[in-house]
Scaffold this active site. Structure first.
Site, PDB file in Angstrom:
ATOM      1  N   CYS A  38       4.418  -5.000  -3.333  1.00 26.06           N
ATOM      2  CA  CYS A  38       3.872  -6.125  -3.637  1.00 26.06           C
ATOM      3  C   CYS A  38       2.522  -5.996  -2.938  1.00 26.06           C
ATOM      4  CB  CYS A  38       4.751  -7.446  -3.088  1.00 26.06           C
ATOM      5  SG  CYS A  38       6.276  -7.559  -3.944  1.00 26.06           S
ATOM      6  N   HIS A  92      -0.138 -13.414   3.025  1.00 31.86           N
ATOM      7  CA  HIS A  92       0.747 -13.005   1.729  1.00 31.86           C
ATOM      8  C   HIS A  92       1.661 -14.135   1.628  1.00 31.86           C
ATOM      9  CE1 HIS A  92       2.555 -10.016  -0.636  1.00 31.86           C
ATOM     10  NE2 HIS A  92       3.873 -10.170   0.078  1.00 31.86           N
ATOM     11  N   HIS A 142       4.717 -15.789  -6.554  1.00 30.93           N
ATOM     12  CA  HIS A 142       4.632 -14.219  -6.054  1.00 30.93           C
ATOM     13  C   HIS A 142       4.318 -13.455  -7.414  1.00 30.93           C
ATOM     14  CE1 HIS A 142       4.469 -10.585  -4.120  1.00 30.93           C
ATOM     15  NE2 HIS A 142       5.265 -10.709  -3.440  1.00 30.93           N
TER      16      HIS A 142
END
Lengths: 91, 448
Positions: free
Chosen positions: B189, B323, B358
């Site tokens: 990620c 994040h 996400h």
């Protein structure tokens, strides 16, 4: 299934192959060459073969494809040959 | 990033869920509008899946027309670009994410104003990746071979080019014909930010003058199922309320899809040709937790990340784009590491995943674009759904050996705006982390 029906089915397959120029499908004959007349990338011929197998419910041998010419009539010949072989196996 | 040549961001583009283009993305996120929707494709599997929400892009969105194999497979064998942006030959080797990457690259180059010679130069790099291979195409290819006993060619002759790890970079490079570096940097990620950081280093260190860089995650129920099976996806909220970074009731992230691409250029060259400079990259740093834990975030790893980012000075952000995935532990560890580094006031924190979930390999680059938009708009994106912050410290804050703040998240409410906040923004720091303990950070600022 005669050659004309197979040609019609083949053109239907070719319409789904985006690297084949749809405009060039208007005047396809048995003498049309995929590589020289239609500028089909050689990697695409195997895609066309795989789609033809699905369309006509047949399965080529690897040798059939290795030996296949690049003209429309070569594919039609092969379809007829393999269809006959498949039908014979079924009987 | 060591002191070297300065790097400018001169173009951007991509694929944004439920948005026709970047302008609509800009408008929606600063209006606090969630891009997350109920996903019929996931919901169709009933009790087999836990989560059914996502910010997704359909095969036929963005002017694309999927072409399916004739025996009824529900996966696109190739795409038609109804807007004629990408030639059919390039589309034949591209999976959905590569098509998005190509569209984003063309938009970035157009915005950058690069000439054909500049684009095709030996000094132009392409550095783009996604989190993994294309699971949609692989599933059907393997199924046809292993389960149905079909010939290997039944999956078509493009299984390799449409699924390989660096397919987005390869497809973009074949489209734009650059002659410099063509690579993918993959780090779960952190991929999106990692590719841009690596490309910036190529320019900073004098190896390349320009780069098309970014991250992608193409819509894939197969990818979604992997995370759903880990029980890490948000459950139990309406779609728009399902991504809840920092909120006391958060219970997982929303698995989303998209692509973010930017055009980078050596600053003096961009300035000399009169390019519109969207932002300047002030610093980039990445590291690993080094604690042997695949999943659990590391406070120490993030502390070292900040130290590295700030090592050369000049990092004093007005906004920290975290994040912030909305997983139970990650958000507060990250919050505390930011607080410990920058203090309890004088800047704001935003978690744009609250708006669009996400995007995995696309997260870092789409969120960097979000940060560029913050600089342009002079507004902080809202952290929607961060309705209630915990008034008690988290369990890990009370453990022996914890060196960070012991105050509860609620003590920092003033730093996390729930609505769009207009203010002077000169610098934004972007943070992204990935499985395996990889951490990336980038500071960008206004050109002047």
């Amino acid at each position: 299934m005669d050659r004309k029906e197979i040609l019609t089915g083949l053109i239907e397959v070719l319409r789904t192959v985006r690297t084949v120029d749809p405009a060039k499908l208007e005047n396809v004959t048995e003498e049309t060459d995929f590589l020289t007349d239609m500028n089909t990338p050689s990697t695409e011929l195997i895609n066309i073969a795989a789609k033809v197998e699905q369309k006509f419910d047949i399965e080529f041998e690897d040798e059939d494809i290795d030996e296949m010419g690049s003209k429309v009539k070569d594919i039609i010949d092969l379809i007829i040959k393999v269809k006959a072989r498949t039908d014979a196996e079924k009987e | 990033m060591q002191a070297g040549r300065k790097v400018a961001i001169v173009g951007m583009g991509g694929a944004f869920p439920d948005c026709a283009d970047i302008a609509e993305f800009d408008k929606k996120i600063f209006a606090g509008q969630s891009l997350i929707r109920e996903w019929p494709k996931a919901a169709a599997y009933g009790k087999q899946v836990r989560s059914t929400v996502s910010a997704y892009i359909n095969d036929d969105d963005l002017g694309l027309e999927p072409i399916y194999l004739m025996d009824g497979y529900d996966w696109p064998e190739t795409f038609v670009d109804t807007r004629k942006r990408i030639p059919d030959l390039n589309l034949s080797t591209a999976d959905l994410g590569s098509v998005w990457a190509m569209m984003g690259s063309l938009d970035s180059i157009e915005m950058a104003g690069w000439t054909k010679a500049e684009t095709e130069s030996e000094q132009t790099a392409v550095v783009i990746a996604s989190g993994g291979a294309n699971n949609v195409i692989m599933r059907h290819g393997w199924h046809a071979f292993f389960e149905l006993g079909k010939k290997s060619r039944a999956a078509g002759s493009h299984t390799v080019d449409r699924t390989m790890s660096y397919r987005e970079a390869a497809n973009v490079s074949c489209l734009i014909k650059n002659k410099g570096v063509c690579e993918s940097i993959v780090s779960a990620c952190a991929t999106g930010l990692g590719n841009i950081g690596y490309a910036a280093r190529l320019i900073s260190f004098g190896l390349q003058d320009r780069a098309i860089a970014g991250g992608v995650e193409s819509t894939s129920l197969e990818t979604f199922i992997g995370f759903d099976g880990m029980q890490v996806l948000s459950k139990g909220f309406a779609a728009a309320q399902s991504s809840r970074p920092f909120d006391v009731n958060r219970n997982g992230f929303v698995c989303s899809f998209g692509a973010g691409i930017v055009a980078l250029e050596e600053y003096e060259m961009a300035k000399a040709r009169g390019a519109k400079i969207l932002a300047v990259i002030d610093s980039y740093f990445n590291n690993s937790d080094g604690d042997g834990n695949m999943f659990y975030p590391s406070y120490e790893g993030q502390q070292r990340l900040w130290k590295g980012l700030m090592a050369n000075g000049g990092v004093k952000p007005d906004v920290v784009k975290v994040h912030g995935t909305a997983t139970p532990v990650g958000d507060i560890i990250e919050l505390m590491s930011v607080i410990d580094t920058l203090g309890e006031d004088g800047y704001h924190i935003t978690a744009p995943k609250s708006l669009f979930g996400h995007m995995l390999g696309g997260a870092g680059s789409v969120e960097l674009i979000t940060a560029i938009l913050m600089l342009q708009n002079q507004k902080v994106t809202p952290s929607i759904n961060s309705d209630n912050l915990n008034t008690e410290p988290e369990g890990f804050q009370l453990k022996e050996g914890w060196t960070g703040s012991t105050k509860p998240a609620a003590a920092y409410r003033h730093m996390i705006p729930q609505e769009t906040l207009a203010k002077e923004i000169n610098q934004v720091v972007c943070l992204n982390y990935g499985f395996g303990g990889t951490n990336s950070a980038m500071a960008i600022s206004r050109a002047n």
